[in-house]
Design a protein around this motif. Structure first.
Motif, PDB file in Angstrom:
ATOM      1  N   ILE A   1       0.856  -1.205   0.000  1.00 42.02           N
ATOM      2  CA  ILE A   1       0.000   0.000   0.000  1.00 42.02           C
ATOM      3  C   ILE A   1       0.884   1.245   0.000  1.00 42.02           C
ATOM      4  O   ILE A   1       0.544   2.243  -0.623  1.00 42.02           O
ATOM      5  CB  ILE A   1      -1.006  -0.011   1.173  1.00 42.02           C
ATOM      6  CG1 ILE A   1      -2.076   1.067   0.943  1.00 42.02           C
ATOM      7  CG2 ILE A   1      -0.309   0.183   2.533  1.00 42.02           C
ATOM      8  CD1 ILE A   1      -3.307   0.941   1.799  1.00 42.02           C
ATOM      9  N   HIS A   2       2.036   1.167   0.669  1.00 43.11           N
ATOM     10  CA  HIS A   2       3.008   2.269   0.648  1.00 43.11           C
ATOM     11  C   HIS A   2       4.137   1.895  -0.308  1.00 43.11           C
ATOM     12  O   HIS A   2       4.944   1.024  -0.015  1.00 43.11           O
ATOM     13  CB  HIS A   2       3.533   2.527   2.060  1.00 43.11           C
ATOM     14  CG  HIS A   2       2.463   3.030   2.976  1.00 43.11           C
ATOM     15  ND1 HIS A   2       2.444   2.767   4.320  1.00 43.11           N
ATOM     16  CD2 HIS A   2       1.365   3.777   2.713  1.00 43.11           C
ATOM     17  CE1 HIS A   2       1.384   3.355   4.851  1.00 43.11           C
ATOM     18  NE2 HIS A   2       0.710   3.969   3.896  1.00 43.11           N
ATOM     19  N   SER A   3       4.166   2.569  -1.437  1.00 40.57           N
ATOM     20  CA  SER A   3       4.915   2.041  -2.573  1.00 40.57           C
ATOM     21  C   SER A   3       6.427   2.118  -2.445  1.00 40.57           C
ATOM     22  O   SER A   3       7.136   1.390  -3.117  1.00 40.57           O
ATOM     23  CB  SER A   3       4.466   2.746  -3.846  1.00 40.57           C
ATOM     24  OG  SER A   3       3.057   2.732  -3.894  1.00 40.57           O
ATOM     25  N   THR A   4       6.935   3.006  -1.571  1.00 34.14           N
ATOM     26  CA  THR A   4       8.382   3.022  -1.376  1.00 34.14           C
ATOM     27  C   THR A   4       8.833   1.845  -0.511  1.00 34.14           C
ATOM     28  O   THR A   4      10.011   1.537  -0.438  1.00 34.14           O
ATOM     29  CB  THR A   4       8.838   4.334  -0.707  1.00 34.14           C
ATOM     30  OG1 THR A   4       7.975   4.567   0.406  1.00 34.14           O
ATOM     31  CG2 THR A   4       8.749   5.499  -1.669  1.00 34.14           C
ATOM     32  N   GLU A   5       7.858   1.193   0.153  1.00 27.03           N
ATOM     33  CA  GLU A   5       8.160   0.008   0.959  1.00 27.03           C
ATOM     34  C   GLU A   5       8.111  -1.198   0.012  1.00 27.03           C
ATOM     35  O   GLU A   5       7.182  -1.989  -0.001  1.00 27.03           O
ATOM     36  CB  GLU A   5       7.133  -0.092   2.097  1.00 27.03           C
ATOM     37  CG  GLU A   5       7.102   1.178   2.948  1.00 27.03           C
ATOM     38  CD  GLU A   5       5.872   1.303   3.854  1.00 27.03           C
ATOM     39  OE1 GLU A   5       5.109   0.329   3.991  1.00 27.03           O
ATOM     40  OE2 GLU A   5       5.670   2.393   4.413  1.00 27.03           O
ATOM     41  N   VAL A   6       9.141  -1.307  -0.825  1.00 29.99           N
ATOM     42  CA  VAL A   6       9.087  -2.194  -1.989  1.00 29.99           C
ATOM     43  C   VAL A   6       9.190  -3.686  -1.657  1.00 29.99           C
ATOM     44  O   VAL A   6       8.875  -4.538  -2.481  1.00 29.99           O
ATOM     45  CB  VAL A   6      10.193  -1.842  -3.012  1.00 29.99           C
ATOM     46  CG1 VAL A   6       9.955  -0.466  -3.611  1.00 29.99           C
ATOM     47  CG2 VAL A   6      11.575  -1.899  -2.359  1.00 29.99           C
TER      48      VAL A   6
ATOM     49  N   SER B   1       2.920  -5.973   9.893  1.00 27.90           N
ATOM     50  CA  SER B   1       4.348  -6.175  10.116  1.00 27.90           C
ATOM     51  C   SER B   1       5.075  -5.003   9.499  1.00 27.90           C
ATOM     52  O   SER B   1       4.679  -4.475   8.461  1.00 27.90           O
ATOM     53  CB  SER B   1       4.828  -7.498   9.521  1.00 27.90           C
ATOM     54  OG  SER B   1       4.897  -7.417   8.120  1.00 27.90           O
ATOM     55  N   GLU B   2       6.112  -4.566  10.189  1.00 27.12           N
ATOM     56  CA  GLU B   2       6.900  -3.412   9.733  1.00 27.12           C
ATOM     57  C   GLU B   2       8.365  -3.823   9.775  1.00 27.12           C
ATOM     58  O   GLU B   2       8.957  -3.918  10.851  1.00 27.12           O
ATOM     59  CB  GLU B   2       6.667  -2.203  10.661  1.00 27.12           C
ATOM     60  CG  GLU B   2       5.247  -1.642  10.638  1.00 27.12           C
ATOM     61  CD  GLU B   2       5.042  -0.548   9.602  1.00 27.12           C
ATOM     62  OE1 GLU B   2       6.003  -0.246   8.850  1.00 27.12           O
ATOM     63  OE2 GLU B   2       3.926  -0.005   9.536  1.00 27.12           O
ATOM     64  N   THR B   3       8.932  -4.059   8.602  1.00 25.97           N
ATOM     65  CA  THR B   3      10.339  -4.433   8.521  1.00 25.97           C
ATOM     66  C   THR B   3      11.164  -3.176   8.238  1.00 25.97           C
ATOM     67  O   THR B   3      10.703  -2.283   7.515  1.00 25.97           O
ATOM     68  CB  THR B   3      10.536  -5.465   7.386  1.00 25.97           C
ATOM     69  OG1 THR B   3       9.682  -6.584   7.641  1.00 25.97           O
ATOM     70  CG2 THR B   3      11.971  -5.952   7.310  1.00 25.97           C
TER      71      THR B   3
ATOM     72  N   ILE C   1       1.518  -6.061   5.129  1.00 31.06           N
ATOM     73  CA  ILE C   1       2.982  -6.077   5.169  1.00 31.06           C
ATOM     74  C   ILE C   1       3.548  -4.709   4.784  1.00 31.06           C
ATOM     75  O   ILE C   1       3.345  -4.233   3.667  1.00 31.06           O
ATOM     76  CB  ILE C   1       3.548  -7.171   4.240  1.00 31.06           C
ATOM     77  CG1 ILE C   1       2.854  -8.518   4.530  1.00 31.06           C
ATOM     78  CG2 ILE C   1       5.054  -7.299   4.437  1.00 31.06           C
ATOM     79  CD1 ILE C   1       3.356  -9.665   3.665  1.00 31.06           C
ATOM     80  N   HIS C   2       4.224  -4.100   5.743  1.00 32.94           N
ATOM     81  CA  HIS C   2       4.787  -2.756   5.565  1.00 32.94           C
ATOM     82  C   HIS C   2       6.280  -2.750   5.856  1.00 32.94           C
ATOM     83  O   HIS C   2       6.850  -3.721   6.323  1.00 32.94           O
ATOM     84  CB  HIS C   2       4.123  -1.775   6.541  1.00 32.94           C
ATOM     85  CG  HIS C   2       2.749  -1.369   6.177  1.00 32.94           C
ATOM     86  ND1 HIS C   2       2.419  -0.087   5.829  1.00 32.94           N
ATOM     87  CD2 HIS C   2       1.593  -2.081   6.109  1.00 32.94           C
ATOM     88  CE1 HIS C   2       1.130  -0.020   5.561  1.00 32.94           C
ATOM     89  NE2 HIS C   2       0.594  -1.219   5.726  1.00 32.94           N
ATOM     90  N   GLN C   3       6.881  -1.559   5.633  1.00 36.67           N
ATOM     91  CA  GLN C   3       8.234  -1.282   6.079  1.00 36.67           C
ATOM     92  C   GLN C   3       8.243   0.007   6.887  1.00 36.67           C
ATOM     93  O   GLN C   3       7.462   0.925   6.610  1.00 36.67           O
ATOM     94  CB  GLN C   3       9.179  -1.106   4.886  1.00 36.67           C
ATOM     95  CG  GLN C   3       9.608  -2.410   4.261  1.00 36.67           C
ATOM     96  CD  GLN C   3      10.335  -2.201   2.947  1.00 36.67           C
ATOM     97  OE1 GLN C   3       9.997  -2.803   1.943  1.00 36.67           O
ATOM     98  NE2 GLN C   3      11.347  -1.331   2.959  1.00 36.67           N
ATOM     99  N   GLN C   4       9.149   0.046   7.853  1.00 36.47           N
ATOM    100  CA  GLN C   4       9.327   1.243   8.669  1.00 36.47           C
ATOM    101  C   GLN C   4      10.678   1.877   8.339  1.00 36.47           C
ATOM    102  O   GLN C   4      11.369   1.436   7.428  1.00 36.47           O
ATOM    103  CB  GLN C   4       9.233   0.862  10.137  1.00 36.47           C
ATOM    104  CG  GLN C   4      10.229  -0.219  10.535  1.00 36.47           C
ATOM    105  CD  GLN C   4      10.083  -0.670  11.980  1.00 36.47           C
ATOM    106  OE1 GLN C   4       9.369  -0.052  12.753  1.00 36.47           O
ATOM    107  NE2 GLN C   4      10.765  -1.744  12.344  1.00 36.47           N
TER     108      GLN C   4
HETATM  109 ZN    ZN Z   1       3.710   1.553   5.402  1.00 38.16          ZN
END
Ligand code: ZN
Length: 798
Positions: free
Chosen positions: A142-147, A327-329, A251-254
């Protein structure tokens, strides 16, 4: 060539291709003929400096669908920018053949009223629980820079489609996996194009200088109770409401500097209408996943920190029977590796990455961090989650049924039994009421409609084109499956006053208020005894109808450094039929003055003052993107105003106006610490001068969405030469009430400091004017109550 011969040739070529691509000997436990992602992409997802385009992702899933009887791939709709929005349904072939049956089981467990009452109901439910599967929705990107996650979706699908390991067999048997490779397909290409363009330059790994969702950017996961964007609508209408998943793995990234991975449980506060079984579920599953990952040697894992469960905007499933496992990796620089030293790691709410604690560990000692690390954390976590879903299938289904039975139980004396949206004489209110009703209907709530005498109305009598002619009342009974959603968005909750050990406020993860009746100015009556409304209707027609406003030609400032408020404003302006023209103006085009001359108004969206002035700092981005509006741009805006134009400043941009146009105005909360004044996204009370044209058609009292907002005081006795206009040129149009608490919903510290201070100002300058909003009148396309103020401001000088 004869068509049959042509088909045969195509088939033969296809077979040859398959053979060529599968020449490497597959592992013994693998299914023959299943392409690995690298066969389509030319690289393995997670390889350094390699991103896939959306076309490639779609092609890979398409080919997987054709090759595997475990994968069913479909297009559910079109994204904002017209790309296919897709989902893969993955399960054992015998389950895929019976999807309708499993949907029906879900439907009945979600709404136990369909199973009768008492012991018979429980018996039928037990039988359905025995036969049903755990439904797991996995949402990526959903957050595209979190590839990492959209790339991982292909790795996950490939293993599920190709592996014959007993563990994979078991989870295919016991679960139905709904895999969405990206909730924002447009952003995949926006990020890839920018990344590829800057690869090998000093700007490699920077975020693109545009919103990665056309209208909402990163706010695209803040739309899950207002449902304004097509991607949200597709996901809710065609996935959640069809499948009612028990588990949603988002599934996200931080950021790069904290933990390597966050898993639930969420930190406090949890929104009080989230059912207790949901809290139990995400606590059990998140803790179990963290334990298993630690046992496998993964480091730097935290739980119960940073991310709260307050806003329904990020957690649709919490109100629809399913846990959300966020989840935030930790990130790299898009697809470019980074190297971190241990002492660079920085604390976030609830843990310190340099110190083991009950909710953090084991330590990650620093070193290189790359996309492959990210996909390893993501895919490992996803398969653990699926294992839990599979091994505890009956428990997940029983919990789901229990949430449903709690929701539909008859209410006891004194409990809230229903909400009631009465008919209003104000036509514009009726439109807003209908908007709120369509949101509730979209979220799966049954609404009861009746005429003024309480007689039920057939929904077909509601002419979508003439909603104002139909005086109907709307009741929302609470003994129904998704009542907790209605409670969450209809009640004006206060956010708890959370402080850390030194007394500083603990910031919310997002904002603190989400009361739609306040934001939309719709009256809602809480009913505490059984209502008399008849069972008349089911779904409402889905309509969106705005107020009718005077046409305006609007220039919207598009800073080089993207701001979500600009996107939301554009969305709103483009959907207002009375806006004649909406143009996006860059720094460059405003500096060239002539480009703004023909517009009724220029809108400067919410953004920090120095960012508007300076843009990206020199060296951070290619030179043509740095520099901001600068003095040339300010000069152009001043000339535009003096010759009769209107410039509208939203929220923090008002500080820019005060500083750069030398206005006799003080922001009374500027520079205060959070313990002195804090308003992290809250709904406040304002009073209005309704004789002023800016407040035309507004009530005397309304709301303001305040978020890091200024509050104004006119400087009456300043030295004349210090300011560009006299104090008499400034008119107060709205203010915070002098004698009462400004807070209506959310969190406000130091409210006394803004009592009686101005919230909306008009400043005459030359033949034109500046309009300074000390709040966001068009907040995330939700604050319909204050739309009239915004649109009035666009009408040109009053
Ligand atoms: Zn995100």
């Amino acid at each position: 060539m004869n068509k049959r011969i042509l088909a045969l040739v195509v088939l033969l070529i296809g077979l040859v291709c398959l053979c060529v691509q599968d020449f490497s000997k597959p592992a013994e436990s693998a299914v023959q003929g299943i392409l690995a992602p690298e066969a389509v992409l030319g690289f393995k997802p997670g390889d350094d400096r390699k991103l896939a385009s959306w076309n490639q992702v779609v092609e890979y899933f398409d080919r997987l669908d054709r090759a595997s009887d475990r994968v069913m791939f479909q297009t559910l709709g079109k994204s904002t920018m017209d790309k296919p929005f897709v989902m893969a349904t993955i399960s054992a072939p015998e389950n895929l053949a019976r999807l309708d049956e499993f949907k029906m089981i879900q439907e009945q467990l979600a709404d136990p009223r369909k199973l009768g009452t008492g012991a018979a109901r429980d018996r039928r439910a037990a039988e359905l629980i025995r036969r049903g599967k755990t439904i797991v929705l996995i949402t990526c990107g959903i957050h595209s820079t979190e590839v990492g996650s959209y790339l991982s979706s292909m790795l996950i699908a490939h293993r599920l489609a190709s592996s014959n390991e007993p563990e994979i067999q078991n989870l295919l048997q016991n679960t139905i996996i709904l895999l969405v490779p990206s909730l924002n397909p447009d952003g995949v290409d926006i990020v890839k194009n920018w990344y590829d363009k800057t690869l090998g330059t000093p700007y490699e790994g920077t975020d693109p200088p545009e919103l990665y969702h056309k209208y909402t950017g990163h706010d695209n996961n803040r739309d899950w109770y207002a449902f304004t964007q097509v991607e949200t609508q597709i996901t809710v209408d065609k996935i959640h409401n069809v499948w009612h998943p028990q588990i949603v793995h988002d599934i996200h990234q931080q950021g790069a500097m904290g933990s390597r991975l966050f898993l639930p449980p969420y930190m406090q506060p949890v929104e009080p209408n989230v059912p207790k079984q949901i809290v139990e579920g995400y606590t059990e599953l998140g803790n179990w996943m963290a334990r298993e990952m630690r046992a496998k040697g993964f480091q730097g894992i935290t739980t119960n920190s940073t991310y709260d469960a307050w806003s329904p905007s990020r957690a649709y499933s919490h109100y629809h029977g399913g846990v959300r496992i966020l989840s935030e990796t930790a990130s790299a620089k898009i697809a470019t590796p980074i190297t971190l030293k241990f002492d660079q790691l920085t604390s976030r709410e609830g843990y310190n990455p340099q110190k083991e604690s009950a909710n953090f560990g084991p330590l990650w000692r620093g070193g290189e961090w790359k996309l492959r690390d990210i996909t390893n954390y993501m895919t490992t976590a996803a398969f653990l989650l699926l294992r839990h879903a599979s091994e505890n299938r009956e428990q997940w289904l029983r919990r789901f049924y229990e949430i449903g039975t709690d929701a539909v139980r008859p209410r006891k004396n004194g409990e809230v039994t229903a909400y009631f949206l009465p008919v209003s004489k104000d036509g514009s209110k009726t439109v807003r009421r209908l908007r709120l009703a369509t949101i509730l209907a979209r979220a799966g709530l049954d609404l009861k409609l009746s005429d003024l005498k309480g007689n039920g109305i057939d929904p077909s009598a509601l002419a979508v084109s003439r909603p104002l002619d139909t005086p109907f009342q709307i009741a929302i009974p609470l003994d129904q499956p998704y009542a907790s959603f209605a409670r969450a968005i209809l009640e004006p909750l206060r956010y708890p006053d959370l402080r850390d050990a030194s007394g500083h406020p603990v910031p919310p993860y997002d904002v603190t208020a989400h009361s739609l009746p306040l934001l939309m100015d719709v009256e809602v009556i809480t009913v505490r005894k059984p209502s008399r409304f008849r069972d008349a209707t089911a779904a409402l027609p889905m309509v969106f109808q705005g107020r009718s406003f005077a046409p305006a030609r609007v220039a919207l400032y598009k800073a080089s450094q993207p701001t979500m408020d600009r996107g939301w404003t554009q969305w709103l302006l483009e959907r207002n039929p009375e806006t004649k023209q909406v143009a996006l103006l860059t720094d460059e085009s405003i500096r060239r003055h002539s480009s703004i001359a023909g517009f009724d108004a220029v809108v400067i969206p919410d953004q920090a003052s120095r960012t508007i002035l300076n843009g990206y700092r020199a060296g951070a981005m290619p030179p043509e993107l740095t520099g901001g509006l600068g003095q040339e741009g300010i000069k152009a805006l001043r000339e535009y105003v003096e010759s009769g134009g209107t410039v509208v400043f939203l929220n923090r941009a008002s500080d820019f106006a005060i500083e750069q146009f030398k206005l006799p105005i003080k922001n009374v909360v500027a520079g205060l610490s959070r313990t002195e004044f804090y308003v992290p996204g809250s709904i406040l009370r304002i009073e209005l001068d309704t004789t002023h044209p800016l407040a035309q058609s507004m009530p005397k009292q309304s709301i303001a969405w305040a978020e890091e907002s200024p509050a104004f005081e006119i400087i009456e006795n300043g030295a004349a030469n210090q300011y560009s206009v006299p104090a008499s040129a400034v008119k107060v149009v709205a203010w915070y009430p002098p004698a009462s608490d400004p807070l209506l919903s959310g969190w406000l510290l130091g409210g006394n400091r803004i009592k009686g201070k101005a919230a909306l100002l008009e400043v005459k300058m030359g033949k034109g004017r500046l309009v300074l909003f000390g709040f966001r009148p068009q907040y995330r396309a939700q604050s319909l109550a204050t739309y009239p103020l915004f649109f009035n401001a666009l009408r040109g000088s009053s």
